[in-house]
Design an enzyme around this catalytic site. Structure first.
Site, PDB file in Angstrom:
ATOM      1  N   GLY A 166      -3.176  10.509   2.708  1.00  0.00           N
ATOM      2  CA  GLY A 166      -2.942   9.357   1.847  1.00  0.00           C
ATOM      3  C   GLY A 166      -2.135   9.700   0.610  1.00  0.00           C
ATOM      4  O   GLY A 166      -1.237   8.945   0.210  1.00  0.00           O
ATOM      5  N   VAL A 169       1.503  10.123   1.468  1.00  0.00           N
ATOM      6  CA  VAL A 169       2.152   8.805   1.574  1.00  0.00           C
ATOM      7  C   VAL A 169       2.425   8.252   0.181  1.00  0.00           C
ATOM      8  O   VAL A 169       3.496   7.690  -0.083  1.00  0.00           O
ATOM      9  CB  VAL A 169       1.260   7.830   2.376  1.00  0.00           C
ATOM     10  CG1 VAL A 169       1.832   6.409   2.313  1.00  0.00           C
ATOM     11  CG2 VAL A 169       1.148   8.289   3.827  1.00  0.00           C
ATOM     12  N   HIS A 170       1.458   8.418  -0.712  1.00  0.00           N
ATOM     13  CA  HIS A 170       1.596   7.950  -2.101  1.00  0.00           C
ATOM     14  C   HIS A 170       2.798   8.615  -2.788  1.00  0.00           C
ATOM     15  O   HIS A 170       3.596   7.952  -3.455  1.00  0.00           O
ATOM     16  CB  HIS A 170       0.308   8.270  -2.851  1.00  0.00           C
ATOM     17  CG  HIS A 170       0.345   7.967  -4.305  1.00  0.00           C
ATOM     18  ND1 HIS A 170       0.490   6.691  -4.817  1.00  0.00           N
ATOM     19  CD2 HIS A 170       0.253   8.779  -5.394  1.00  0.00           C
ATOM     20  CE1 HIS A 170       0.484   6.726  -6.143  1.00  0.00           C
ATOM     21  NE2 HIS A 170       0.349   7.993  -6.515  1.00  0.00           N
ATOM     22  N   ILE A 171       2.928   9.923  -2.600  1.00  0.00           N
ATOM     23  CA  ILE A 171       4.040  10.665  -3.207  1.00  0.00           C
ATOM     24  C   ILE A 171       5.376  10.218  -2.611  1.00  0.00           C
ATOM     25  O   ILE A 171       6.354   9.997  -3.334  1.00  0.00           O
ATOM     26  CB  ILE A 171       3.843  12.180  -3.003  1.00  0.00           C
ATOM     27  CG1 ILE A 171       2.614  12.667  -3.792  1.00  0.00           C
ATOM     28  CG2 ILE A 171       5.087  12.953  -3.442  1.00  0.00           C
ATOM     29  CD1 ILE A 171       2.224  14.096  -3.479  1.00  0.00           C
TER      30      ILE A 171
END
Length: 210
Positions: A166, A169-171
């Protein structure tokens, strides 16, 4: 809140400091945790002074992570409640991936994907903290049956995997959407950025109508 004719305040200094503290501790936890996950990654323990120190520091870093993340979650939870627009945004994920933002419903301070990730992070943090306490041999492990500790090890590994995925994906999303990283570094975004990516939030803080 507008701080100039072109810039809007996105994050206050305390919010940015809290975010980067969580980010730094997360990296340390990921490295030290991976060192014990598989022998081929044990070399990562050298960043902590070797295996014994990595094993000592990992659970204490987890405690600091839980405290700092809780502070962040308390600040942000009310902005991450899912709305009808968010659910529609998630249903139109193909438009999101293809960058067809003109087809998407109006987005508030955070979009549907960011909100889902926020709650996934809360669930993972909770599971990691509880399972981590159960397998913390120095203080708590001996109070639990072996079967419970074995389950806790599996839960800890799965929750860590989901959390790491997660965060990656955030980065990626932060880099992909130009201007997002700057918001967490400087605390401000341009009016154009806010209007394009978070129109609902833009209207709310500027008072501009449709």
């Amino acid at each position: 809140m507008s701080i100039s004719n072109n810039l809007l305040l996105r994050y206050r200094p305390a919010e940015r400091a809290n975010h980067w503290l969580v980010a730094i501790i997360f990296i340390l936890l990921a490295l030290s945790g991976l060192a014990f996950f598989d022998p081929s990654w044990f070399w990562l323990a050298t960043f902590f002074g070797g295996g014994p120190w990595a094993r000592i520091l990992h659970p204490w870093l987890g405690v600091v992570m839980m405290i700092s993340f809780t502070a962040l979650a308390v600040r942000m939870w009310r902005y991450n409640l899912l709305t009808a627009n968010d659910r529609q945004w998630l249903l139109q994920i193909r438009d999101v991936v293809r960058n067809r933002e003109e087809r998407l419903p109006e987005v508030g301070r955070y979009n549907g994907g960011q909100k889902v990730l926020f709650w996934v992070m809360i669930a993972c943090m909770f599971l990691l903290f509880v399972s981590g306490l159960i397998i913390w041999y120095q203080y708590f492990a001996l109070y639990f049956p072996v079967e419970v500790r074995r389950i806790a090890v599996v839960v800890h590994a799965v929750a860590a995997f989901v959390l790491i995925a997660g965060i990656l994906v955030h980065i990626y999303a932060a880099i992909w959407i130009r201007g997002t990283m700057g918001a967490m570094i400087r605390g401000t975004v341009s009016r154009a950025w806010a209007k394009k990516h978070h129109l609902g939030w833009y209207r709310k803080i500027t008072g501009e109508s449709e």
